[in-house]
Design a protein around this motif. Structure first.
Motif, PDB file in Angstrom:
ATOM      1  N   VAL A  12      27.628  39.383  45.053  1.00  0.00           N
ATOM      2  CA  VAL A  12      27.740  38.921  43.670  1.00  0.00           C
ATOM      3  C   VAL A  12      28.195  37.466  43.744  1.00  0.00           C
ATOM      4  N   PRO A  13      27.499  36.538  43.062  1.00  0.00           N
ATOM      5  CA  PRO A  13      27.970  35.151  43.097  1.00  0.00           C
ATOM      6  C   PRO A  13      29.408  35.070  42.583  1.00  0.00           C
ATOM      7  N   LEU A  14      30.247  34.378  43.338  1.00  0.00           N
ATOM      8  CA  LEU A  14      31.652  34.243  42.939  1.00  0.00           C
ATOM      9  C   LEU A  14      31.731  33.464  41.622  1.00  0.00           C
ATOM     10  N   SER A  18      34.211  37.025  36.526  1.00  0.00           N
ATOM     11  CA  SER A  18      34.599  38.348  37.036  1.00  0.00           C
ATOM     12  C   SER A  18      36.064  38.659  36.737  1.00  0.00           C
ATOM     13  N   PHE A  19      36.906  37.622  36.744  1.00  0.00           N
ATOM     14  CA  PHE A  19      38.337  37.861  36.489  1.00  0.00           C
ATOM     15  C   PHE A  19      38.532  38.446  35.092  1.00  0.00           C
ATOM     16  N   GLU A  21      36.254  39.995  33.153  1.00  0.00           N
ATOM     17  CA  GLU A  21      35.671  41.336  33.019  1.00  0.00           C
ATOM     18  C   GLU A  21      36.590  42.381  33.649  1.00  0.00           C
ATOM     19  N   ARG A  22      37.173  42.037  34.799  1.00  0.00           N
ATOM     20  CA  ARG A  22      38.082  42.968  35.447  1.00  0.00           C
ATOM     21  C   ARG A  22      39.367  43.132  34.637  1.00  0.00           C
ATOM     22  N   VAL A  25      39.230  45.654  32.012  1.00  0.00           N
ATOM     23  CA  VAL A  25      39.281  47.041  32.486  1.00  0.00           C
ATOM     24  C   VAL A  25      40.692  47.379  32.965  1.00  0.00           C
ATOM     25  N   VAL A  26      41.214  46.516  33.834  1.00  0.00           N
ATOM     26  CA  VAL A  26      42.460  46.820  34.539  1.00  0.00           C
ATOM     27  C   VAL A  26      43.682  46.600  33.657  1.00  0.00           C
ATOM     28  N   TYR A  27      43.641  45.556  32.828  1.00  0.00           N
ATOM     29  CA  TYR A  27      44.791  45.205  31.985  1.00  0.00           C
ATOM     30  C   TYR A  27      44.396  45.267  30.503  1.00  0.00           C
ATOM     31  N   ASP A  29      44.834  46.901  27.696  1.00  0.00           N
ATOM     32  CA  ASP A  29      45.755  46.965  26.561  1.00  0.00           C
ATOM     33  C   ASP A  29      46.886  45.953  26.665  1.00  0.00           C
ATOM     34  N   ARG A 180      25.394  35.248  34.194  1.00  0.00           N
ATOM     35  CA  ARG A 180      26.057  34.948  35.457  1.00  0.00           C
ATOM     36  C   ARG A 180      25.427  33.713  36.068  1.00  0.00           C
ATOM     37  N   TYR A 211      36.567  29.904  41.358  1.00  0.00           N
ATOM     38  CA  TYR A 211      37.013  31.242  41.755  1.00  0.00           C
ATOM     39  C   TYR A 211      38.035  31.133  42.895  1.00  0.00           C
ATOM     40  N   ALA A 249      42.905  36.517  36.349  1.00  0.00           N
ATOM     41  CA  ALA A 249      42.801  37.231  37.621  1.00  0.00           C
ATOM     42  C   ALA A 249      44.013  38.139  37.836  1.00  0.00           C
ATOM     43  N   GLN A 250      45.186  37.691  37.387  1.00  0.00           N
ATOM     44  CA  GLN A 250      46.396  38.486  37.594  1.00  0.00           C
ATOM     45  C   GLN A 250      46.828  39.261  36.353  1.00  0.00           C
TER      46      GLN A 250
END
Lengths: 555, 555
Positions: A12-14, A18-19, A21-22, A25-27, A29, A180, A211, A249-250
């Motif tokens: 996947v191109p960096l 992506s940060f 989109e992730r 999902v991950v954070y 709420d 992308r 990235y 990212a974080q």
């Protein structure tokens, strides 16, 4: 090797996209951003950015188009950092201190198709478009950003309702398929170099570089999961040193503030349990010189990332007294912000405070996104000896170096001569490999054949208790070629300090030839990012003319 | 966009080699590795690895060649993780539990040109070469690794002095020009899948994937600068989940131990102020079941990264009681080790312990190196609803997915069908996006048309106070198709527990059809990485034959 493939499952191109989109999902709420009463979660930020990207494509924005912005650190500026790349386009965030003339030049050079404008800066942009219309037939479309938290007294009417930020965003489709980068080296941002030179160049960042630099920034500044980041650094400055993307990212919280005011800094730190903030040493200066009424005890460890100029010892001491942990880095627009960091060694903890401050002012070692940094003789490209004395030019190479200067092949080739990025900064290398800047190539003073590091002279002047800010430049001299001339802003209530006092103070602490021969007390001209505009001071020093040598020798 | 270039100043193929080169500059005098009395700094590690890479090239090793290793967690194994790629070659670290037959197959398949062997395993390798010599004319060269800290009673003579590890290393040149990958997708490592299947495949990792996964691992496990990492996880297992390279990225200390013994774990944690360790739940089991004499209070926060199987609640509770912070991740050899993590949410802190343990056993959300993870219907490729109930196959995609299976195009294509890596694991997705494994596709029990997750049954059995370890497989059944059969190892002093006790215990806590119908008490067959070999148990269950249904119905 047989049996291997390269496909969407394993390549996947960096991209910082992506940060986000992730994070959704991950954070999902968790809060992504706080601005006064405005609060968004990461899920909401992804939806808003996707809709905005969709709206941009509906406006005709496509791969490689430049989308400009003239906006302070409010939510729209943050969202554009994702929405513009998600439309396949390139974000060009302008310095909010530009005037119409400068802006018209940059708009022309960048060929921006759209410009997002905070209502505060509408007049500047209108002025720029007026100038631009005289030489160009196609003008960028304006999208006005209204800010309910801080509206002016009169009503501001957007050029058309469709071109007001929230209205435009509302026209976007949440199911829009995010664009992308086709190649991870495709451009994501365009940043005009500001400040210390008078001819700005358009520095192009790539998705890959952004990235990798975001991850490097997180790691360098010990940013654990869910940081709380206070935006005291302008986002238009190297995309906020990539903290814009790094906080996603974080899964952190972006605390946005329109204006950087001392009272707001402490209030936000306490209210939101801020873990990190950054800025030029001027921000540190603001913090330590705030009134006792404004200062508040810190609720937790607060890391302050500074760069642009080494923080003077007194500033460091006072920051530490207040409980801040200062990380000093060094970089340029061309390096996506800080590229080196004065990584602290445990054995330095026990050194006397002055020694520690001296070490912390070093520019240090490369961060993890960069490949190499060295101090080299630009003629031979040989590394200087690591003796803390021999000066050379700081050069860097790696994935977090710009793609080049937009439409300026010559400047790009010069900057990348011999496969290294030439920073134009002069420095030395310490025996442990830490680099230390001595000057910009063009700032160095050559007096009687001796190189004088203006940074070293400034550092001594800063240790004078009456000095708030100082900058040293060369003053033309018939005999010596140049002599050091100090421009100084004194702290309130210290007007009794004289030029002779300062010169004597420096002579007690520096070799005679390095001490300033002339001192001017006045406010220093600054760029919006807090850098002193030395080219302005050099003009002033030039206007002073050559010193009489008889008179000097008496001092 | 004009004016941009792609050159060595702004593009460097991503490779973990950069981590080591940077560590030698940034953390040069800091310890890189401790093994008993052996201590190296990062500067020394770079020199040693460079010399070893040089020596390898002098042996004729070139780009793309496979260099094998059969070595426990001692310094040589760590150094080969850099030295082999620095010679342009591909590291193939074998499981130290392989026998000669298996090893001969893998050596043949990998076409390894050299094998580094710890003296403990020389006999196994000699046996493998004997077998190999019958079918192949070219055998790999042996390099013997002697380990002064732990030499056997008799002397071990290397095949030739030049092919003893330290002697070979000494022939290398420190000024050797490190070979960089020509393309960042070039292979860096070859890892044969172990354990749960009986036909191992050669999984190929790239420099790019290893680089990105190392950074993801650091970030996922909150590894700040200068971590102290205790090697309780075999380095041959997915290259130590990329911690091998990651520790260099953060300038940490590798604490090597030849054998994983409880007493050594606590002793090393206290002596070296260990911050992180990892391993399968068996390592956690060892820790909590260690004697009071062996246990020691922790000197600081110790993060334990576990994966391979969800840690049972009782294990988690006891680890937390001892002061460890457990991070649970999930991945496969094909994903460079853990690819997801059960990232903890602050709001879960206040839940009752059992709830917390249940949540922590989830496989969670993707780490930052990965692009997407989802639970999909493999027939339609549609995502299952996030209802925590509908089962599907866990699928992943991103830069930290293998290049493919070496010389097995068919298996590679099957694994990457439809652009996603098919994990072969069955799971569900919770409403918050966290995934939870229910079983391996081939482990799931289908009883009377109902899917039974062996993981769920095992989790209940584990909560029985007398149970040390448990594994559930399907037992063939004439009427139901299959019924659950539990294999259990009891704790010392609990021999009075009966099969009926266990079955009753499960029926009180599970739907009737999910409770085991048969229970066998015995030691569980394990792979060296602590995974239970369910295919062995399935064979045993098969050998038991079908249950009589009358007898069952009485229970």
């Amino acid at each position: 090797m047989e049996g291997l493939v390269h496909c969407s499952a394993n390549y996947v191109p960096l991209s910082p996209i992506s940060f986000l989109e992730r994070a959704a999902v991950v954070y999902g709420d968790s809060l992504s951003l706080i601005y006064g009463d405005v609060r968004y979660t990461w899920r909401e930020t992804l939806v808003r950015c996707t809709k905005l990207a969709s709206a941009l494509t509906q406006m005709g924005i496509s791969y490689g188009d430049v989308v400009a912005a003239l906006i302070p650190n409010i939510p729209a500026m943050y969202e554009l950092h994702f929405a513009v790349p998600m439309a396949g386009a390139v974000l060009c965030a302008f310095n909010t201190r530009h005037n119409s003339t400068m802006l018209s030049l940059l708009l022309k050079h960048s060929k921006a198709k759209v410009i997002f404008v905070d209502y505060h800066f509408l007049e500047v942009v209108s002025g720029a478009l007026d100038i631009l219309s005289k030489s160009s037939s196609s003008l960028p479309q304006i999208v006005l950003v209204l800010d309910e938290q801080s509206m002016p007294v009169g009503n501001v009417t957007p050029p058309s309702e469709n071109f007001e930020y929230e209205n435009l965003l509302a026209t976007g489709k949440p199911e829009f398929e995010i664009r992308r980068p086709r190649d991870e080296c495709d451009p994501i941002a365009l940043n005009y170099t500001s400040g210390t030179t008078s001819s700005p160049k358009g520095v192009v960042y790539s998705h890959r570089g952004a990235y990798l630099n975001s991850l490097a920034t997180i790691l360098t500044n010990e940013m654990a999961t869910r940081p709380v980041y206070l935006w005291t650094l302008p986002m238009f400055h190297c995309n906020g040193w990539c903290f814009t993307w790094g906080i996603a990212a974080q899964g952190g919280i972006n605390i946005c503030i329109r204006n950087v005011i001392t009272r707001d800094i402490f209030r936000n730190i306490v209210e939101h349990k801020v873990t990190h903030l950054s800025g030029a040493p001027t921000v540190l200066n603001m913090i330590i010189n705030s009134s006792n009424d404004e200062k508040k005890p810190l609720p937790n460890k607060v890391i302050v990332v500074t760069g642009g100029a080494p923080p003077p010892p007194q500033v460091l001491f006072k920051m530490e007294e207040l409980g801040f942990m200062v990380i000093h880095g060094y970089g340029l627009t061309e390096t996506y912000g800080p590229a080196t960091v004065c990584l602290w060694k445990p054995e330095w903890d026990t050194l006397p405070p002055n020694e520690r401050a001296k070490i912390k002012a070093r520019q240090g070692v490369l961060h993890i996104g960069l490949e190499e940094v060295d101090v080299k003789d630009p003629a031979t490209m040989k590394a200087v000896p690591a003796d803390a004395k021999t000066m050379g030019e700081v050069m860097l190479r790696g994935n977090t170096i710009m793609n080049g200067y937009l439409r300026n092949q010559k400047a790009t080739e010069e900057a990348f001569k011999d496969g290294w990025f030439h920073s134009g900064d002069l420095g030395v290398k310490h025996p442990d490999g830490y680099i230390e800047l001595k000057d910009r190539s063009k700032d160095i003073i050559i007096s009687g054949g001796e190189n004088i590091s203006t940074i070293e002279v400034e550092s001594v002047i800063y240790s004078h208790p009456a000095v708030l800010e100082a900058a040293v430049v060369g003053r033309p001299d018939d005999y010596w070629g140049e002599t050091p001339c100090a421009f100084i802003k004194l702290k309130d209530g210290h007007d009794n300090v004289t030029a002779a006092d300062i010169i004597r103070f420096c002579r007690d602490r520096l070799p005679h030839y390095m001490a300033p021969r002339s001192v001017v007390f006045e406010d220093l001209p600054k760029t919006s990012t807090g850098k002193t505009q030395k080219f302005v001071l050099r003009e002033k020093a030039k206007a002073l003319g050559s010193l009489s040598h008889k008179k000097n020798s008496k001092l």
